[in-house]
Design a protein around this motif. Sequence first.
Motif, PDB file in Angstrom:
ATOM      1  N   TYR A 141      -1.037  -8.293   6.771  1.00 52.58           N
ATOM      2  CA  TYR A 141      -1.938  -7.376   7.477  1.00 52.58           C
ATOM      3  C   TYR A 141      -3.182  -8.075   8.013  1.00 52.58           C
ATOM      4  O   TYR A 141      -3.735  -7.691   9.025  1.00 52.58           O
ATOM      5  N   ARG A 142      -3.645  -9.112   7.301  1.00 49.60           N
ATOM      6  CA  ARG A 142      -4.901  -9.739   7.711  1.00 49.60           C
ATOM      7  C   ARG A 142      -4.956 -11.163   7.191  1.00 49.60           C
ATOM      8  O   ARG A 142      -4.581 -11.437   6.053  1.00 49.60           O
ATOM      9  N   ILE A 143      -5.409 -12.054   8.071  1.00 48.25           N
ATOM     10  CA  ILE A 143      -5.705 -13.439   7.687  1.00 48.25           C
ATOM     11  C   ILE A 143      -7.124 -13.686   8.163  1.00 48.25           C
ATOM     12  O   ILE A 143      -7.413 -13.544   9.351  1.00 48.25           O
ATOM     13  N   GLU A 144      -8.008 -14.018   7.242  1.00 43.33           N
ATOM     14  CA  GLU A 144      -9.387 -14.278   7.626  1.00 43.33           C
ATOM     15  C   GLU A 144      -9.817 -15.629   7.068  1.00 43.33           C
ATOM     16  O   GLU A 144      -9.715 -15.869   5.866  1.00 43.33           O
ATOM     17  N   VAL A 145     -10.258 -16.499   7.976  1.00 40.17           N
ATOM     18  CA  VAL A 145     -10.790 -17.796   7.569  1.00 40.17           C
ATOM     19  C   VAL A 145     -12.301 -17.632   7.499  1.00 40.17           C
ATOM     20  O   VAL A 145     -12.953 -17.296   8.482  1.00 40.17           O
ATOM     21  N   LYS A 146     -12.840 -17.851   6.308  1.00 47.17           N
ATOM     22  CA  LYS A 146     -14.275 -17.644   6.077  1.00 47.17           C
ATOM     23  C   LYS A 146     -15.000 -18.979   6.020  1.00 47.17           C
ATOM     24  O   LYS A 146     -14.436 -20.016   6.355  1.00 47.17           O
ATOM     25  N   GLU A 147     -16.239 -18.925   5.536  1.00 48.75           N
ATOM     26  CA  GLU A 147     -17.051 -20.140   5.419  1.00 48.75           C
ATOM     27  C   GLU A 147     -16.331 -21.189   4.570  1.00 48.75           C
ATOM     28  O   GLU A 147     -15.668 -20.847   3.596  1.00 48.75           O
ATOM     29  N   GLU A 148     -16.491 -22.442   4.948  1.00 49.92           N
ATOM     30  CA  GLU A 148     -15.925 -23.581   4.222  1.00 49.92           C
ATOM     31  C   GLU A 148     -14.411 -23.462   4.024  1.00 49.92           C
ATOM     32  O   GLU A 148     -13.861 -23.916   3.019  1.00 49.92           O
ATOM     33  N   ASN A 149     -13.752 -22.821   4.988  1.00 51.12           N
ATOM     34  CA  ASN A 149     -12.288 -22.678   4.994  1.00 51.12           C
ATOM     35  C   ASN A 149     -11.717 -21.946   3.789  1.00 51.12           C
ATOM     36  O   ASN A 149     -10.595 -22.193   3.367  1.00 51.12           O
ATOM     37  N   ALA A 150     -12.506 -21.035   3.221  1.00 51.91           N
ATOM     38  CA  ALA A 150     -11.960 -20.120   2.222  1.00 51.91           C
ATOM     39  C   ALA A 150     -11.142 -19.099   3.015  1.00 51.91           C
ATOM     40  O   ALA A 150     -11.564 -18.640   4.070  1.00 51.91           O
ATOM     41  N   VAL A 151      -9.969 -18.791   2.532  1.00 48.76           N
ATOM     42  CA  VAL A 151      -9.055 -17.918   3.267  1.00 48.76           C
ATOM     43  C   VAL A 151      -8.789 -16.651   2.464  1.00 48.76           C
ATOM     44  O   VAL A 151      -8.594 -16.710   1.252  1.00 48.76           O
ATOM     45  N   GLU A 152      -8.777 -15.536   3.178  1.00 48.43           N
ATOM     46  CA  GLU A 152      -8.434 -14.258   2.553  1.00 48.43           C
ATOM     47  C   GLU A 152      -7.253 -13.679   3.320  1.00 48.43           C
ATOM     48  O   GLU A 152      -7.268 -13.616   4.552  1.00 48.43           O
ATOM     49  N   ILE A 153      -6.220 -13.292   2.580  1.00 51.90           N
ATOM     50  CA  ILE A 153      -5.016 -12.724   3.186  1.00 51.90           C
ATOM     51  C   ILE A 153      -4.713 -11.392   2.520  1.00 51.90           C
ATOM     52  O   ILE A 153      -4.709 -11.297   1.291  1.00 51.90           O
ATOM     53  N   ASP A 154      -4.486 -10.376   3.344  1.00 50.20           N
ATOM     54  CA  ASP A 154      -3.994  -9.097   2.850  1.00 50.20           C
ATOM     55  C   ASP A 154      -2.529  -9.012   3.220  1.00 50.20           C
ATOM     56  O   ASP A 154      -2.170  -9.199   4.387  1.00 50.20           O
ATOM     57  N   MET A 155      -1.692  -8.752   2.230  1.00 50.92           N
ATOM     58  CA  MET A 155      -0.266  -8.602   2.508  1.00 50.92           C
ATOM     59  C   MET A 155       0.268  -7.389   1.767  1.00 50.92           C
ATOM     60  O   MET A 155      -0.358  -6.891   0.839  1.00 50.92           O
ATOM     61  N   THR A 156       1.409  -6.911   2.213  1.00 46.10           N
ATOM     62  CA  THR A 156       2.041  -5.780   1.575  1.00 46.10           C
ATOM     63  C   THR A 156       3.496  -6.120   1.302  1.00 46.10           C
ATOM     64  O   THR A 156       3.927  -7.249   1.536  1.00 46.10           O
ATOM     65  N   LEU A 157       4.230  -5.166   0.825  1.00 51.41           N
ATOM     66  CA  LEU A 157       5.656  -5.326   0.544  1.00 51.41           C
ATOM     67  C   LEU A 157       6.408  -4.227   1.280  1.00 51.41           C
ATOM     68  O   LEU A 157       5.829  -3.211   1.644  1.00 51.41           O
ATOM     69  N   THR A 158       7.690  -4.429   1.477  1.00 50.76           N
ATOM     70  CA  THR A 158       8.477  -3.392   2.152  1.00 50.76           C
ATOM     71  C   THR A 158       8.558  -2.138   1.300  1.00 50.76           C
ATOM     72  O   THR A 158       8.713  -1.043   1.814  1.00 50.76           O
ATOM     73  N   ALA A 159       8.425  -2.290  -0.021  1.00 48.09           N
ATOM     74  CA  ALA A 159       8.410  -1.150  -0.943  1.00 48.09           C
ATOM     75  C   ALA A 159       7.503  -1.502  -2.121  1.00 48.09           C
ATOM     76  O   ALA A 159       7.519  -2.645  -2.578  1.00 48.09           O
ATOM     77  N   PRO A 160       6.719  -0.550  -2.609  1.00 52.57           N
ATOM     78  CA  PRO A 160       5.791  -0.836  -3.715  1.00 52.57           C
ATOM     79  C   PRO A 160       6.474  -1.393  -4.965  1.00 52.57           C
ATOM     80  O   PRO A 160       5.887  -2.162  -5.698  1.00 52.57           O
ATOM     81  N   ASN A 161       7.730  -1.030  -5.191  1.00 54.95           N
ATOM     82  CA  ASN A 161       8.437  -1.500  -6.388  1.00 54.95           C
ATOM     83  C   ASN A 161       9.380  -2.669  -6.076  1.00 54.95           C
ATOM     84  O   ASN A 161      10.357  -2.874  -6.769  1.00 54.95           O
ATOM     85  N   CYS A 162       9.048  -3.427  -5.044  1.00 56.31           N
ATOM     86  CA  CYS A 162       9.882  -4.554  -4.615  1.00 56.31           C
ATOM     87  C   CYS A 162      10.102  -5.530  -5.779  1.00 56.31           C
ATOM     88  O   CYS A 162       9.140  -6.044  -6.346  1.00 56.31           O
ATOM     89  N   PRO A 163      11.366  -5.787  -6.136  1.00 57.06           N
ATOM     90  CA  PRO A 163      11.632  -6.675  -7.270  1.00 57.06           C
ATOM     91  C   PRO A 163      11.227  -8.131  -7.008  1.00 57.06           C
ATOM     92  O   PRO A 163      11.042  -8.898  -7.942  1.00 57.06           O
ATOM     93  N   ALA A 164      11.062  -8.502  -5.736  1.00 55.94           N
ATOM     94  CA  ALA A 164      10.714  -9.881  -5.402  1.00 55.94           C
ATOM     95  C   ALA A 164       9.217 -10.078  -5.197  1.00 55.94           C
ATOM     96  O   ALA A 164       8.791 -11.139  -4.753  1.00 55.94           O
ATOM     97  N   ALA A 165       8.426  -9.083  -5.533  1.00 57.96           N
ATOM     98  CA  ALA A 165       6.982  -9.143  -5.277  1.00 57.96           C
ATOM     99  C   ALA A 165       6.335 -10.398  -5.855  1.00 57.96           C
ATOM    100  O   ALA A 165       5.641 -11.126  -5.142  1.00 57.96           O
ATOM    101  N   ASP A 166       6.551 -10.664  -7.146  1.00 55.86           N
ATOM    102  CA  ASP A 166       5.917 -11.821  -7.775  1.00 55.86           C
ATOM    103  C   ASP A 166       6.363 -13.121  -7.119  1.00 55.86           C
ATOM    104  O   ASP A 166       5.560 -14.017  -6.875  1.00 55.86           O
ATOM    105  N   PHE A 167       7.650 -13.208  -6.834  1.00 57.24           N
ATOM    106  CA  PHE A 167       8.197 -14.401  -6.194  1.00 57.24           C
ATOM    107  C   PHE A 167       7.547 -14.633  -4.828  1.00 57.24           C
ATOM    108  O   PHE A 167       7.124 -15.741  -4.508  1.00 57.24           O
ATOM    109  N   MET A 168       7.463 -13.586  -4.016  1.00 55.33           N
ATOM    110  CA  MET A 168       6.898 -13.731  -2.668  1.00 55.33           C
ATOM    111  C   MET A 168       5.408 -14.044  -2.712  1.00 55.33           C
ATOM    112  O   MET A 168       4.930 -14.897  -1.965  1.00 55.33           O
ATOM    113  N   MET A 169       4.673 -13.399  -3.605  1.00 57.18           N
ATOM    114  CA  MET A 169       3.235 -13.666  -3.723  1.00 57.18           C
ATOM    115  C   MET A 169       3.003 -15.123  -4.132  1.00 57.18           C
ATOM    116  O   MET A 169       2.143 -15.798  -3.580  1.00 57.18           O
ATOM    117  N   GLU A 170       3.780 -15.601  -5.080  1.00 53.89           N
ATOM    118  CA  GLU A 170       3.632 -16.985  -5.535  1.00 53.89           C
ATOM    119  C   GLU A 170       4.018 -17.969  -4.427  1.00 53.89           C
ATOM    120  O   GLU A 170       3.375 -18.998  -4.251  1.00 53.89           O
TER     121      GLU A 170
END
Length: 104
Positions: A34-63
């Motif tokens: 949903y969002r990629i923001e490059v902040k000061e000193e190249n700190a990065v913030e990313i907002d992401m979601t899943l196709t379903a809240p109970n997605c079994p691959a959530a931990d795998f994809m986040m990692e």
Amino acid sequence: MDEKYQLEQKIVSMLKTVYDPEIPVNIYELGLIYRIEVKEENAVEIDMTLTAPNCPAADFMMEDVRQKVESIAEVSKLELNLVFEPEWSQDLMSEEAKLELGFL
């Protein structure tokens, strides 16, 4: 070209190598980023979601996202946020992803 923009493009390229194990399309084209923001000193913030809240691959994809984005030398810090607002829908998919999955 702007350094933050260049870094954002590197991040997008890296995100395109992350796949939902159940869907043969990368998470960027699926519209899960949903969002990629490059902040000061190249700190990065990313907002992401899943196709379903109970997605079994959530931990795998986040990692996978965390490891790949943090592997970019210019990224000093990553804040990865899992969000469910707005709720993901097929409308968020790129034309390429819709074509790949037979929605077009």
